[in-house]
Design a protein around this motif. Structure first.
Motif, PDB file in Angstrom:
ATOM      1  N   ILE A   1       0.602   7.330  -2.765  1.00 61.48           N
ATOM      2  CA  ILE A   1       0.411   7.728  -1.185  1.00 61.48           C
ATOM      3  C   ILE A   1       1.356   7.288  -0.427  1.00 61.48           C
ATOM      4  O   ILE A   1       1.987   7.938   0.618  1.00 61.48           O
ATOM      5  CB  ILE A   1      -0.985   6.870  -0.662  1.00 61.48           C
ATOM      6  N   LYS A   2       2.025   5.933  -0.495  1.00 61.52           N
ATOM      7  CA  LYS A   2       2.958   5.458   0.413  1.00 61.52           C
ATOM      8  C   LYS A   2       4.331   6.443   0.302  1.00 61.52           C
ATOM      9  O   LYS A   2       4.706   6.894   1.304  1.00 61.52           O
ATOM     10  CB  LYS A   2       3.450   3.872   0.103  1.00 61.52           C
ATOM     11  N   HIS A   3       4.640   6.494  -1.170  1.00 60.44           N
ATOM     12  CA  HIS A   3       5.864   7.578  -1.542  1.00 60.44           C
ATOM     13  C   HIS A   3       5.649   9.023  -0.668  1.00 60.44           C
ATOM     14  O   HIS A   3       6.887   9.323  -0.123  1.00 60.44           O
ATOM     15  CB  HIS A   3       6.202   7.516  -2.706  1.00 60.44           C
ATOM     16  N   GLN A   4       4.764   9.363  -1.006  1.00 59.33           N
ATOM     17  CA  GLN A   4       4.602  10.774  -0.683  1.00 59.33           C
ATOM     18  C   GLN A   4       4.397  10.856   0.820  1.00 59.33           C
ATOM     19  O   GLN A   4       4.917  11.924   1.545  1.00 59.33           O
ATOM     20  CB  GLN A   4       3.342  11.552  -1.435  1.00 59.33           C
TER      21      GLN A   4
ATOM     22  N   HIS B   1       6.887  12.614   5.933  1.00 56.76           N
ATOM     23  CA  HIS B   1       7.213  12.310   7.323  1.00 56.76           C
ATOM     24  C   HIS B   1       8.659  12.710   7.542  1.00 56.76           C
ATOM     25  O   HIS B   1       9.169  13.037   8.698  1.00 56.76           O
ATOM     26  CB  HIS B   1       7.054  11.022   7.566  1.00 56.76           C
ATOM     27  N   SER B   2       9.655  12.449   6.603  1.00 58.38           N
ATOM     28  CA  SER B   2      10.913  12.769   6.584  1.00 58.38           C
ATOM     29  C   SER B   2      11.086  14.298   6.745  1.00 58.38           C
ATOM     30  O   SER B   2      11.983  14.953   7.471  1.00 58.38           O
ATOM     31  CB  SER B   2      11.733  12.246   5.492  1.00 58.38           C
TER      32      SER B   2
ATOM     33  N   GLU C   1      -2.864   1.705   2.417  1.00 56.06           N
ATOM     34  CA  GLU C   1      -1.675   2.800   2.517  1.00 56.06           C
ATOM     35  C   GLU C   1      -2.792   4.063   3.356  1.00 56.06           C
ATOM     36  O   GLU C   1      -2.046   5.146   3.863  1.00 56.06           O
ATOM     37  CB  GLU C   1      -1.392   3.428   1.261  1.00 56.06           C
ATOM     38  N   LEU C   2      -3.894   4.106   3.269  1.00 55.82           N
ATOM     39  CA  LEU C   2      -4.660   5.270   3.720  1.00 55.82           C
ATOM     40  C   LEU C   2      -4.611   5.240   5.267  1.00 55.82           C
ATOM     41  O   LEU C   2      -5.153   6.051   5.939  1.00 55.82           O
ATOM     42  CB  LEU C   2      -6.012   5.178   3.148  1.00 55.82           C
ATOM     43  N   ALA C   3      -4.630   3.961   6.003  1.00 57.13           N
ATOM     44  CA  ALA C   3      -4.880   3.567   7.117  1.00 57.13           C
ATOM     45  C   ALA C   3      -4.049   4.610   8.105  1.00 57.13           C
ATOM     46  O   ALA C   3      -4.386   4.937   9.127  1.00 57.13           O
ATOM     47  CB  ALA C   3      -4.470   2.126   7.569  1.00 57.13           C
TER      48      ALA C   3
END
Length: 312
Positions: free
Chosen positions: A204-207, A212-213, A255-257
């Motif tokens: 979730i964090k990586h994707q 975002h980029s 990570e969902l926050a």
């Protein structure tokens, strides 16, 4: 003769039934009705426990070259009563067979995963892959991962009730993390703990960082970022992994926050208590994208207000 064989393979890649019939004829066996029953719908869906060792070669040969099926589902329901406390009963029927099906041998699971690797690599149409209840080993998962990394069409991946454990999930995550086409993963009853939940949280964090980029790059070109059109996971199912617990829930919640893309997370029967539920509830307050957060069948969640909040 070589040209004829190559021609048959090219045609067979677009017609599973025809090539399967040809491969069976070559070894003087008959196609199995359980295998052919849904082929007209573009679906290969059968219980592998019913297939004899001699009948597997034509099936695997047909899978490995196939380019037109959009759904492949192969399951095993053998000995479900042993050590299956966390399994999802939707996938099972009772079985009293004493003889171990050939599909469950380490040689056969590897051959199956190798055939699926070839199919995933070549097929532009395979959207859904379900492998349910098979004892997949590390080399099986490595082979499968290579195919997942090269697939440009797969949207749904299920390894439900395959006891891959945290280590096996980590192998699978190496491909899922970097692919943008897979939208849904189902790791129901896979013997995962909080570490497995952390692996999913890292995806979730990586994707999220990648999206975002991408959005930032689009904004620099004076374009409106198409958030809905961006690839990556939309649904994560981890049901029936009772050792995920509060620590796993907290990792996911962190990570969902602030995530803007994942729309559903299933955590039924995952050993959550009030603490884990509170972490998830806190994440919901800042997450406006998540539509489904399923924490039913977690009896340790006994706080009335928390239960009411999830039911709203």
């Amino acid at each position: 003769m070589v040209q004829d064989s190559a021609h048959i393979r090219r045609r067979g890649a677009q017609d599973f039934a025809a090539y399967y019939d040809y491969a069976c004829a070559r070894q003087d066996t008959a196609p199995l009705p359980a295998v052919t029953t849904n082929l007209l719908k573009g679906r290969l869906d059968f219980n592998g426990d019913r297939v004899k060792l001699t009948d597997w070669a034509p099936i695997l040969a047909s899978i490995s070259i196939n380019k037109h099926l959009d759904h492949i589902a192969i399951s095993s329901t053998y000995q479900v009563g042993l050590g299956a406390g966390d399994t999802d009963r939707r996938y099972y029927k009772s079985s009293n067979r004493k003889k171990i099906p050939p599909l469950r041998s380490k040689d056969m699971t590897f051959k199956l995963c190798k055939a699926l690797q070839d199919c995933l690599t070549a097929s532009p149409n395979l959207k859904s892959l379900h492998i349910n209840g098979l004892p997949l080993r590390e080399r099986d998962l490595i082979s499968l991962t290579k195919g997942l990394a090269k697939s440009g069409s797969l949207e749904y991946l299920s390894l439900a009730n395959c006891p891959i454990s945290d280590e096996g999930l980590e192998v699978i995550c190496q491909s899922v993390k970097y692919t943008t086409c897979i939208k849904t993963v189902d790791f129901t009853g896979c013997n995962l703990t909080w570490r497995g939940a952390e692996h999913m949280a890292n995806i979730i964090k990586h994707q999220g960082m990648w999206r975002h980029s991408t959005a930032w790059a689009e904004s620099l070109r004076y374009r409106q970022p198409a958030f809905e059109g961006m690839g990556g996971l939309r649904r994560i199912t981890l049901n029936c992994n009772s050792l995920v617990g509060d620590q796993g829930a907290a990792a996911l919640a962190h990570e969902l926050a602030e995530d803007l893309w994942v729309k559903a997370v299933d955590l039924q029967k995952c050993g959550l208590s009030n603490h884990g539920a509170h972490c998830l509830l806190k994440a919901l307050k800042t997450n406006s994208t998540l539509n489904v957060l399923d924490v039913r069948s977690n009896p340790l969640i006994v706080d009335g207000p928390i239960q009411s909040a999830f039911n709203e």
